[in-house]
Design a protein around this motif. Structure first.
Motif, PDB file in Angstrom:
ATOM      1  N   SER A 158       0.899  -1.159  -0.113  1.00 13.27           N
ATOM      2  CA  SER A 158      -0.089  -0.398  -0.528  1.00 13.27           C
ATOM      3  C   SER A 158       1.441   1.664   0.296  1.00 13.27           C
ATOM      4  O   SER A 158       0.409   2.096  -0.575  1.00 13.27           O
ATOM      5  CB  SER A 158      -1.691  -0.097   1.368  1.00 13.27           C
ATOM      6  N   GLY A 159       2.091   1.055   0.261  1.00 12.61           N
ATOM      7  CA  GLY A 159       2.379   2.227   0.899  1.00 12.61           C
ATOM      8  C   GLY A 159       3.237   2.803  -0.257  1.00 12.61           C
ATOM      9  O   GLY A 159       3.206   4.358  -0.576  1.00 12.61           O
ATOM     10  N   LEU A 160       3.749   1.671  -1.350  1.00 13.00           N
ATOM     11  CA  LEU A 160       4.564   2.227  -2.982  1.00 13.00           C
ATOM     12  C   LEU A 160       3.359   2.126  -3.538  1.00 13.00           C
ATOM     13  O   LEU A 160       3.204   3.336  -4.525  1.00 13.00           O
ATOM     14  CB  LEU A 160       4.793   0.501  -3.050  1.00 13.00           C
ATOM     15  N   ALA A 161       2.556   1.758  -3.357  1.00 16.25           N
ATOM     16  CA  ALA A 161       0.832   2.001  -4.347  1.00 16.25           C
ATOM     17  C   ALA A 161       0.971   3.979  -4.263  1.00 16.25           C
ATOM     18  O   ALA A 161       0.479   4.496  -4.912  1.00 16.25           O
ATOM     19  CB  ALA A 161      -0.172   1.465  -3.998  1.00 16.25           C
ATOM     20  N   LYS A 162       0.900   4.099  -2.957  1.00 16.79           N
ATOM     21  CA  LYS A 162       0.617   5.305  -2.763  1.00 16.79           C
ATOM     22  C   LYS A 162       1.476   6.451  -3.825  1.00 16.79           C
ATOM     23  O   LYS A 162       1.510   7.484  -3.376  1.00 16.79           O
ATOM     24  CB  LYS A 162       0.607   5.643  -1.035  1.00 16.79           C
ATOM     25  N   THR A 221       3.822  10.332  -7.434  1.00 11.20           N
ATOM     26  CA  THR A 221       4.648  10.727  -9.059  1.00 11.20           C
ATOM     27  C   THR A 221       3.775  10.703 -10.658  1.00 11.20           C
ATOM     28  O   THR A 221       3.560  11.346 -10.859  1.00 11.20           O
ATOM     29  CB  THR A 221       5.258   8.891  -8.875  1.00 11.20           C
ATOM     30  N   LEU A 222       2.952   9.431 -10.482  1.00 11.12           N
ATOM     31  CA  LEU A 222       2.225   9.774 -11.460  1.00 11.12           C
ATOM     32  C   LEU A 222       1.198  11.191 -11.314  1.00 11.12           C
ATOM     33  O   LEU A 222       0.602  11.995 -12.447  1.00 11.12           O
ATOM     34  CB  LEU A 222       0.940   8.764 -11.143  1.00 11.12           C
ATOM     35  N   ARG A 223       1.017  11.611 -10.217  1.00 12.94           N
ATOM     36  CA  ARG A 223      -0.048  12.763 -10.263  1.00 12.94           C
ATOM     37  C   ARG A 223       0.567  13.989 -10.927  1.00 12.94           C
ATOM     38  O   ARG A 223       0.682  15.321 -11.128  1.00 12.94           O
ATOM     39  CB  ARG A 223      -0.408  13.249  -8.713  1.00 12.94           C
ATOM     40  N   THR A 224       1.629  14.009 -10.627  1.00 13.05           N
ATOM     41  CA  THR A 224       3.615  15.009 -10.584  1.00 13.05           C
ATOM     42  C   THR A 224       3.912  15.084 -11.870  1.00 13.05           C
ATOM     43  O   THR A 224       3.816  16.117 -12.596  1.00 13.05           O
ATOM     44  CB  THR A 224       4.443  14.729  -9.570  1.00 13.05           C
TER      45      THR A 224
END
Length: 231
Positions: A15-19, A24-27
């Motif tokens: 879950s931490g990796l997904a967050k 990163t994807l939003r940026t």
């Protein structure tokens, strides 16, 4: 009696990796704001503290900036000269003449105290910041180089439309208006009398109003003929 803690939810593996990947994807989808310096010059605010420029004509060698500098990075040398009197019979005066004005920007901490304490507006901030050197001794700028920085000093911001006019500008404007009025008055031609407007002395004067006929005037002598007899 001890209070019972609420049961904790079990963590989902990864879950931490997904967050982190979501951030990163939003940026990555946002527009970049990186300025490609030096190809693109940055837009600096008007009061940027880059380098200090010297307006040598306003410097009176009062040494106030050098005394108030916390780093003692301002070096000033001068000598005195005797000035002849402005008017005959006056006294001679002595004045300070600037020989050297240097600032060591390797020591300067850009506090701006020297600019604030200068009573004659001889020091100004320039937004220019590209003056790096390979030799630290080259960071000591002499007065010729400090004078060249004055060309990069931005103009002062415009006053508020409702602000009061500065006293210096008001006095200069009034002096210019008075000088213009004097020049306009001097340029106007004097009125010239028209031909025949002036009458001959005594012409058209009323009887008894000529010279020597007023009260208290001496009696006029009677005209005589060439043989000495009265006419």
């Amino acid at each position: 009696m001890a209070e019972s803690l609420p049961p904790t939810r079990p963590r989902i593996p990864g879950s931490g990796l997904a967050k982190g990947l979501a951030v990163t994807l939003r940026t990555m989808t946002k527009k970049t704001v990186t300025a490609q310096y030096p190809d693109a010059q940055p837009e600096l605010p008007p009061r940027t503290r880059g380098v200090i420029g010297l307006f040598e004509e306003n410097c009176t060698v009062c040494m106030l900036c050098a005394r108030e500098c916390p780093d003692w990075c301002i070096y000033i040398d001068s000598h005195k000269e005797t000035v002849p009197p402005a008017a005959p019979g006056g006294r001679e005066r002595s004045r300070n003449v600037l020989d050297r004005f240097a600032i060591d920007f390797a020591l300067c901490m850009y506090c701006g105290i020297c600019i604030e304490v200068c009573p004659f507006d001889a020091l100004f901030w320039s937004p220019e910041f590209e003056y790096a050197e390979t030799d630290i001794h080259e960071l000591t700028h002499e007065r010729d180089k400090l004078r060249d920085w004055m060309w990069t000093v931005p103009a002062p911001p415009a006053l508020d439309p409702g602000a009061e006019e500065p006293k210096e500008i008001a006095a200069a404007r009034k002096s210019a208006e008075k000088s213009a009025e004097k020049l306009a008055a001097a340029a106007q031609p004097e009125p010239t009398p028209e031909p025949g407007a002036e009458s001959e002395p005594g012409a058209g004067a009323a009887p008894g109003t000529g010279p020597g006929t007023g009260p208290g005037s001496a009696p006029q002598a009677k005209p005589t003929d060439p043989q000495g007899g009265e006419s």
